[in-house]
Design an enzyme around this catalytic site. Structure first.
Site, short mmCIF file in Angstrom:
data_model
loop_
_atom_site.label_atom_id
_atom_site.label_comp_id
_atom_site.label_asym_id
_atom_site.label_seq_id
_atom_site.Cartn_x
_atom_site.Cartn_y
_atom_site.Cartn_z
CB SER A 82 -0.90 0.01 1.23
OG SER A 82 -0.13 0.20 2.41
N GLY A 139 4.37 2.24 1.92
CA GLY A 139 5.49 2.79 1.18
C GLY A 139 6.00 4.09 1.76
CD GLU A 180 7.11 -1.35 -8.77
OE1 GLU A 180 6.03 -0.80 -9.09
OE2 GLU A 180 8.12 -1.33 -9.50
#
Length: 520
Positions: A239, A243, A260
């Protein structure tokens, strides 16, 4: 392991990889299959202090592995790919049982691992640097790429093994060791992959112990990995909230982040679109993996001239799509990962209704599906504007549909969300498609034409912009993130000219000639 057909099936699958159920039972982490909700394992997790010790082993392995020639490192990855080929059916089935995706997607995920291994084998002979013309006489200017160190990988449940391979296959050929913390929801597939990797290590003379390390654990273990200065690179998939934490902690110690994160992907359907093609692409993009891909299609932006025709057909597809046990070849949509995912989906649909949206589908399914799993009918939501839940990512099969009248308006809607992973346009007008893929078009890391937002190939770099994190993995030149660049200036003459015409004359009366002069 508990009793019952599904747990027994899991025990049998793990045995094919040489993973003993007894060795990984009785732990504090309960593993449940989303197919039925039943417990299929209880695995032991490591403590943060154990993680620190394991990272030390990986660092020692790196010091040895970086000295192995890159083509030999490629041979190691080739053998890993062969192990994956031989075990594709079993691993794909285990992924389906543990993550809930339909069997063809489970098998496809393993194929993706095989493909990235093939890519990395070729890459092992193509770790190219550049040579540049020097402004100084008798000088050569060049760059080299060297192994960077231990690479940390934090992966999510929805691609429990492929994401590891995107990172690990490249890291191994680049000369790095790998420490992997998988999702707490999918540790069994990780155990299977680790077992296959250890098989290759055991029969590869140059491969040191600790080259591939698996850490089962929760947030504290992830923090230990992120905070350890012996791990210069961490790839984290999950999520945006996760991050933000990982990125800040890495930045605090000048570590490198490959993030990512969230996706809120859109497709534009233009007036000239092939609607038959678009319909098939939209259906898979929005409903595949039960809407639990980072590249899942979540917003559909349709020109007003074709809106009614396309949406009426989509409604019929959504009402008829087969939902059920993903091990059954007839099912196209499997379960959500857990009850919390349904709660988030239900809340998003409530917000959509409150914002004026019309919801088709989205209800819980109980008939014709295994008891205990969280099965839902994918939701198609006609929205009057891009408001409320439309600008947020809900990790569930919800497709919001919006109208547009001009291409400028469509692109503004496409770009008008915080996330920037994947996007696409359906059009047979070359001016429209080229505009969409230009600097004035999609602001996403992936921009497709006449296909959906989902289903990226390993040949291209994968990743996105904005709140998606900016990371790139898999193909193209993503390998550079796993190495350190070194610029070399080499003087093969006898003079010592300085760059930019700088003069720095020194007196050296003992020198018999002027070959050491700084301005010669």
């Amino acid at each position: 392991m508990t009793s019952g057909s599904l747990p027994n099936d899991v025990a049998g699958l793990l045995a094919t990889f040489g993973v003993s159920a007894a060795d990984h039972s009785g732990g504090q982490r309960v593993v449940r299959s989303p197919l039925t909700g039943e417990t299929i394992a209880q695995v032991r997790e490591v403590a943060p202090s154990d993680a620190t010790t394991a990272i030390g082993r990986a660092h020692d392995a790196f010091l040895a592995w970086r000295q192995v020639p890159a083509p030999r490192r490629g041979e190691f990855v080739r053998l890993l790919g062969e192990e994956l080929r031989a075990n594709k059916e079993a691993l794909g089935r285990l992924v389906t049982i543990e993550a809930g995706k339909i069997l063809s997607e489970g098998l496809g995920e393993v194929q993706e691992m095989i493909d990235i291994c093939d890519f990395a084998v070729g890459l092992s002979r193509q770790l190219y640097g550049l040579t540049m013309g020097s402004e100084r006489a008798d000088h050569r200017l060049m760059e080299q790429w060297h192994p960077v160190g231990v690479v940390g990988v934090i992966s999510a449940f929805n691609f429990p093994v492929a994401v590891w391979s995107w990172n690990a296959a490249l890291a191994f050929v680049c000369g790095d060791s790998v420490v992997w913390k998988p999702s707490e929801k999918t540790p069994l597939a990780a155990l299977a992959v680790q077992a296959l990797t250890e098989r290759v290590i055991a029969r590869f003379p140059e491969a040191p112990e600790g080259l591939s390390v698996l850490l089962l654990g929760g947030r504290e273990v992830g923090e230990a990995l992120v905070d350890d200065t012996r791990v210069p690179v961490v790839s984290a998939t999950g999520s945006t909230a996760m991050g933000r934490i990982v990125g800040q902690r890495l930045a605090a110690r000048f570590g490198r982040a490959i993030l990512e994160l969230g996706g809120n992907n859109a497709s534009i359907v233009a007036p000239s679109a092939d609607l038959d093609l678009a319909l098939r692409a939209i259906a898979f993009g929005a409903m595949g993996t039960a809407g639990q891909r980072c590249t899942t299609l979540r917003r559909l932006i349709v020109h007003e001239s074709v809106y009614d025709r396309l949406v009426s057909r989509l409604k019929r597809v959504y009402a008829a799509v087969s939902i059920g046990n993903p091990l059954d070849g007839d099912a196209l949509v499997g379960p959500l990962i857990d009850e919390a995912a349904f709660t988030a989906m239900d809340e998003a649909l409530s917000q959509a209704r409150a914002a004026g949206g019309t919801v088709h589908g989205g209800e819980r399914q109980t008939a014709g599906v295994p008891a205990g799993g969280v099965y839902v009918r994918p939701a198609l939501v006609e929205m009057p504007a891009q408001v409320g839940p439309v600008v947020h990512e809900t990790f569930a099969p919800i497709l919001y549909v919006l109208k547009y009248s001009t291409l400028d308006e469509a692109i503004a809607l496409q770009n008008g969300v915080p996330q920037g992973l994947s996007s696409s346009i359906f059009s047979t007008d070359m001016r429209e498609t080229d505009r969409f893929t230009s600097a004035r078009g999609s602001d996403c890391g992936i921009a497709n034409v006449n296909m959906g937002s989902s289903g990226a190939e390993i040949g291209g770099a994968f990743g996105g912009e904005k709140e998606t994190g900016g990371g790139r993995e898999s193909g193209s030149d993503a390998w550079k993130a796993y190495m350190r660049r070194q610029t070399n200036a080499i003087n093969y003459g006898h003079a010592m000219p300085l760059a930019q015409g700088v003069r720095f004359d020194i007196a050296d009366e003992d020198n018999g000639d002027d070959r050491g002069s700084a301005d010669a």
